[in-house]
Design a protein around this motif. Structure first.
Motif, mmCIF file in Angstrom:
data_model
loop_
_atom_site.group_PDB
_atom_site.id
_atom_site.type_symbol
_atom_site.label_atom_id
_atom_site.label_comp_id
_atom_site.label_asym_id
_atom_site.label_seq_id
_atom_site.Cartn_x
_atom_site.Cartn_y
_atom_site.Cartn_z
ATOM 1 N N PRO A 32 0.529 -0.956 0.031
ATOM 2 C CA PRO A 32 0.216 0.096 0.206
ATOM 3 C C PRO A 32 0.824 0.975 0.299
ATOM 4 N N ASP A 33 0.209 2.322 -0.356
ATOM 5 C CA ASP A 33 0.958 3.509 -0.685
ATOM 6 C C ASP A 33 1.883 4.107 0.936
ATOM 7 N N ARG A 34 2.468 4.635 1.291
ATOM 8 C CA ARG A 34 3.155 4.297 2.383
ATOM 9 C C ARG A 34 3.363 6.582 2.768
ATOM 10 N N PRO A 35 3.201 6.983 3.445
ATOM 11 C CA PRO A 35 3.733 8.319 3.475
ATOM 12 C C PRO A 35 4.895 8.979 3.504
ATOM 13 N N ALA A 36 5.238 9.426 2.787
ATOM 14 C CA ALA A 36 6.950 9.759 2.101
ATOM 15 C C ALA A 36 7.046 11.592 2.133
ATOM 16 N N GLY A 37 8.416 12.103 1.970
ATOM 17 C CA GLY A 37 8.168 13.643 2.018
ATOM 18 C C GLY A 37 8.198 14.057 3.561
ATOM 19 N N ARG A 38 8.321 15.330 3.483
ATOM 20 C CA ARG A 38 7.901 16.540 4.358
ATOM 21 C C ARG A 38 6.612 16.911 4.536
ATOM 22 N N GLY A 39 6.189 16.214 4.067
ATOM 23 C CA GLY A 39 3.910 16.619 3.692
ATOM 24 C C GLY A 39 3.479 15.412 4.299
ATOM 25 N N ARG A 40 4.767 14.144 4.271
ATOM 26 C CA ARG A 40 3.744 13.010 4.615
ATOM 27 C C ARG A 40 2.718 12.717 4.041
ATOM 28 N N GLY A 41 3.052 13.138 2.466
ATOM 29 C CA GLY A 41 1.498 12.484 1.712
ATOM 30 C C GLY A 41 1.722 10.996 1.294
ATOM 31 N N LEU A 42 0.308 10.206 1.047
ATOM 32 C CA LEU A 42 0.670 8.958 0.533
ATOM 33 C C LEU A 42 1.256 9.077 -0.274
ATOM 34 N N ALA A 43 2.537 8.317 -0.631
ATOM 35 C CA ALA A 43 3.619 8.016 -2.211
ATOM 36 C C ALA A 43 3.067 6.799 -2.731
ATOM 37 N N PRO A 44 3.245 6.388 -3.888
ATOM 38 C CA PRO A 44 3.077 5.191 -4.502
ATOM 39 C C PRO A 44 4.338 4.695 -4.411
#
Length: 307
Positions: A32-44
């Motif tokens: 499943p898509d996971r939180p990533a980056g500074r914004g912690r948005g879901l990333a594929p």
């Protein structure tokens, strides 16, 4: 053949491309898509991005242990399931669904370095070579018989990232060889792994990244290479916490306490170790970017040759 591909990180993308060139990939399974980056948005995942670009249907179950997920896989009627760094456990029921079972591309010469981090552990241990195995999956952790394998020497300068990229391409080649044989009606011979020589590549832990100057310099240099680009080795240098992106071991008798700065100049900063010295070449200060030792010394006037 109808292939279902299961994988998640960048390492698996080359193998997905290889499978899609030779056969029909009817579906891709990825985490499943996971939180990533500074914004912690879901990333594929990288594998999902590749699958979407190719127009391949993507499935992202949290688990394959439930009957609904298993029935979904049965409905795809796969001839073979190819698994490359998927990250989820495949129950026995899943292994039995495809006509030819499940194949796994693993980045080591099995039975050495079964487990999660074979690339980094091989560098850390000072192995002269590694490679890729195409394995027929069974219930155990990387215990299945090996169908094909290819060896690769580990260069003295290879980082975890560099070796990762080499093995990803080699894995795609080994998978291509296996799929080519199967396409010709020849199933690769499954050779059981020997009982001797089993080692486990435990998952990397950020706590391991902290260098202990009392250790041997050669071992510390290997850790620096293995942990680049993640989690990146770190240490205390003359009172400051730094991350170390590049370093080499020096066979140097010094008689100084571990952690002592022996010399500092354009070529690097030499730190006394339990045995030998570690020359730091690329460093990163807290909140900064990776810089050369020379640039670091411009900001640390308290360090100088013979300090």
């Amino acid at each position: 053949m109808r292939i279902v591909f299961a994988g998640t990180p960048e390492f698996a993308v080359s193998s997905l491309r290889a499978a899609a060139r030779l056969h029909e990939v009817v579906a891709v399974y990825t985490q499943p898509d996971r939180p990533a980056g500074r914004g912690r948005g879901l990333a594929p995942s990288p594998v999902k991005l590749e699958a979407v670009a190719r127009g391949i249907p993507v499935y992202q179950p949290d688990s394959l242990k439930n009957e609904a997920a298993q029935q979904q896989l049965r409905d795809l009627q796969p001839d073979l399931m190819v698994v490359v760094a998927y990250g989820l456990i495949l129950p026995k029921a899943v292994l039995a669904i495809p006509t030819h079972g499940c194949w796994n591309v693993h980045a080591s010469l099995l039975p050495r370095w079964r487990g999660a981090a074979p690339i980094q552990r091989a560098i850390q241990a000072g192995d002269a070579k590694t490679g890729v195995c195409l394995m027929q999956m069974e219930a155990g952790l990387d215990t299945g018989p090996v169908l094909l394998h290819q060896e690769l020497p580990i260069a003295a300068t290879d980082t975890g990232g560099q070796l990762h990229d080499k093995l990803a391409e080699l894995g795609a080649q080994v998978l291509s060889d296996g799929l080519g044989l199967l396409r010709a009606g020849i199933k690769p011979i499954a050779r059981p792994q020997p009982e001797q020589g089993v080692t486990y590549a435990h998952k990397l832990d950020k706590a391991e990244a902290k260098l202990d100057w009392a250790q041997d310099a050669a071992a510390l240099a290997r850790t620096v290479r293995a942990f680049n680009p993640w989690p990146i080795a770190e240490a205390t240098l003359a009172g400051e916490r730094v991350r170390i992106h590049g370093a080499v071991a020096l066979d140097l008798a010094h008689g100084q306490a571990p952690g002592t700065v022996l010399a500092a100049g354009r070529d690097g900063i030499d730190i006394a170790c339990g045995q030998g010295a570690l020359r730091l070449r690329v460093l990163q200060r807290e909140g900064g970017k990776a810089i050369t030792a020379a640039d670091y010394l411009n900001a640390r006037r308290d360090l100088h040759v013979g300090a």
